[in-house]
Motif scaffolding. Sequence first.
Motif, PDB file in Angstrom:
ATOM      1  N   TYR A   1     -41.761 -46.734   6.545  1.00  0.00           N
ATOM      2  CA  TYR A   1     -40.305 -46.809   6.684  1.00  0.00           C
ATOM      3  C   TYR A   1     -39.828 -45.866   7.787  1.00  0.00           C
ATOM      4  CZ  TYR A   1     -35.468 -45.577   5.768  1.00  0.00           C
ATOM      5  OH  TYR A   1     -34.143 -45.294   5.909  1.00  0.00           O
ATOM      6  N   PHE A   2     -40.329 -44.627   7.780  1.00  0.00           N
ATOM      7  CA  PHE A   2     -39.891 -43.674   8.795  1.00  0.00           C
ATOM      8  C   PHE A   2     -40.388 -44.056  10.182  1.00  0.00           C
ATOM      9  CE2 PHE A   2     -39.049 -40.645   5.279  1.00  0.00           C
ATOM     10  CZ  PHE A   2     -37.731 -40.417   5.596  1.00  0.00           C
ATOM     11  N   ILE A   3     -41.574 -44.623  10.260  1.00  0.00           N
ATOM     12  CA  ILE A   3     -42.073 -45.091  11.559  1.00  0.00           C
ATOM     13  C   ILE A   3     -41.187 -46.220  12.081  1.00  0.00           C
ATOM     14  CG2 ILE A   3     -43.983 -46.317  12.686  1.00  0.00           C
ATOM     15  CD1 ILE A   3     -45.888 -44.707  10.907  1.00  0.00           C
ATOM     16  N   ALA A   4     -40.770 -47.092  11.175  1.00  0.00           N
ATOM     17  CA  ALA A   4     -39.942 -48.240  11.595  1.00  0.00           C
ATOM     18  C   ALA A   4     -38.548 -47.800  12.028  1.00  0.00           C
ATOM     19  CB  ALA A   4     -39.843 -49.239  10.457  1.00  0.00           C
ATOM     20  N   THR A   5     -38.001 -46.773  11.380  1.00  0.00           N
ATOM     21  CA  THR A   5     -36.647 -46.349  11.752  1.00  0.00           C
ATOM     22  C   THR A   5     -36.625 -45.401  12.932  1.00  0.00           C
ATOM     23  OG1 THR A   5     -36.716 -44.571  10.104  1.00  0.00           O
ATOM     24  CG2 THR A   5     -35.728 -46.665   9.429  1.00  0.00           C
ATOM     25  N   ALA A   6     -37.719 -44.713  13.200  1.00  0.00           N
ATOM     26  CA  ALA A   6     -37.761 -43.750  14.303  1.00  0.00           C
ATOM     27  C   ALA A   6     -37.989 -44.433  15.653  1.00  0.00           C
ATOM     28  CB  ALA A   6     -38.852 -42.721  14.060  1.00  0.00           C
ATOM     29  N   ALA A   7     -38.525 -45.630  15.615  1.00  0.00           N
ATOM     30  CA  ALA A   7     -38.869 -46.280  16.877  1.00  0.00           C
ATOM     31  C   ALA A   7     -37.663 -46.817  17.595  1.00  0.00           C
ATOM     32  CB  ALA A   7     -39.853 -47.413  16.631  1.00  0.00           C
TER      33      ALA A   7
ATOM     34  N   ALA B   1     -48.693 -52.678  15.664  1.00  0.00           N
ATOM     35  CA  ALA B   1     -47.765 -52.332  14.582  1.00  0.00           C
ATOM     36  C   ALA B   1     -46.591 -51.516  15.112  1.00  0.00           C
ATOM     37  CB  ALA B   1     -48.502 -51.558  13.494  1.00  0.00           C
ATOM     38  N   GLN B   2     -46.842 -50.611  16.054  1.00  0.00           N
ATOM     39  CA  GLN B   2     -45.759 -49.820  16.625  1.00  0.00           C
ATOM     40  C   GLN B   2     -44.815 -50.689  17.448  1.00  0.00           C
ATOM     41  OE1 GLN B   2     -47.912 -46.790  18.700  1.00  0.00           O
ATOM     42  NE2 GLN B   2     -47.858 -45.373  16.968  1.00  0.00           N
ATOM     43  N   ASP B   3     -45.350 -51.665  18.155  1.00  0.00           N
ATOM     44  CA  ASP B   3     -44.498 -52.573  18.914  1.00  0.00           C
ATOM     45  C   ASP B   3     -43.638 -53.424  17.985  1.00  0.00           C
ATOM     46  OD1 ASP B   3     -45.485 -51.603  21.282  1.00  0.00           O
ATOM     47  OD2 ASP B   3     -46.960 -53.231  21.543  1.00  0.00           O
ATOM     48  N   ALA B   4     -44.211 -53.870  16.891  1.00  0.00           N
ATOM     49  CA  ALA B   4     -43.457 -54.667  15.928  1.00  0.00           C
ATOM     50  C   ALA B   4     -42.401 -53.820  15.232  1.00  0.00           C
ATOM     51  CB  ALA B   4     -44.405 -55.285  14.901  1.00  0.00           C
ATOM     52  N   ALA B   5     -42.724 -52.556  14.931  1.00  0.00           N
ATOM     53  CA  ALA B   5     -41.779 -51.674  14.258  1.00  0.00           C
ATOM     54  C   ALA B   5     -40.600 -51.318  15.150  1.00  0.00           C
ATOM     55  CB  ALA B   5     -42.495 -50.408  13.792  1.00  0.00           C
TER      56      ALA B   5
END
Length: 83
Positions: free
Chosen positions: A77-83, A7-11
């Motif tokens: 949302y914040f995880i996706a924008t912070a990455a 999920a982190q790689d996709a985000a």
Amino acid sequence: MSALVLAQDAAASINPGLAAIGYGLAAIGPGIGVGLIFSSVISGTARQPEARGVLLGLAWTTFAIVEVLALIGFVVYFIATAA
């Protein structure tokens, strides 16, 4: 690999604007859910006034569950924008 790593790689590849649109769309579901919960409480109380206490207890419990889903969307949302 674990689901969290995937999920982190996709985000990491999501555009922040796209993430904001995704959160906006995800917030529609809990909004509709809260409306349905309390409209059902009003309808049930109108039909059977003595059940008001039980209905309100169930309504607040399900309201909390629905709002937790909205908060999870906010965190994603914040995880996706912070990455």
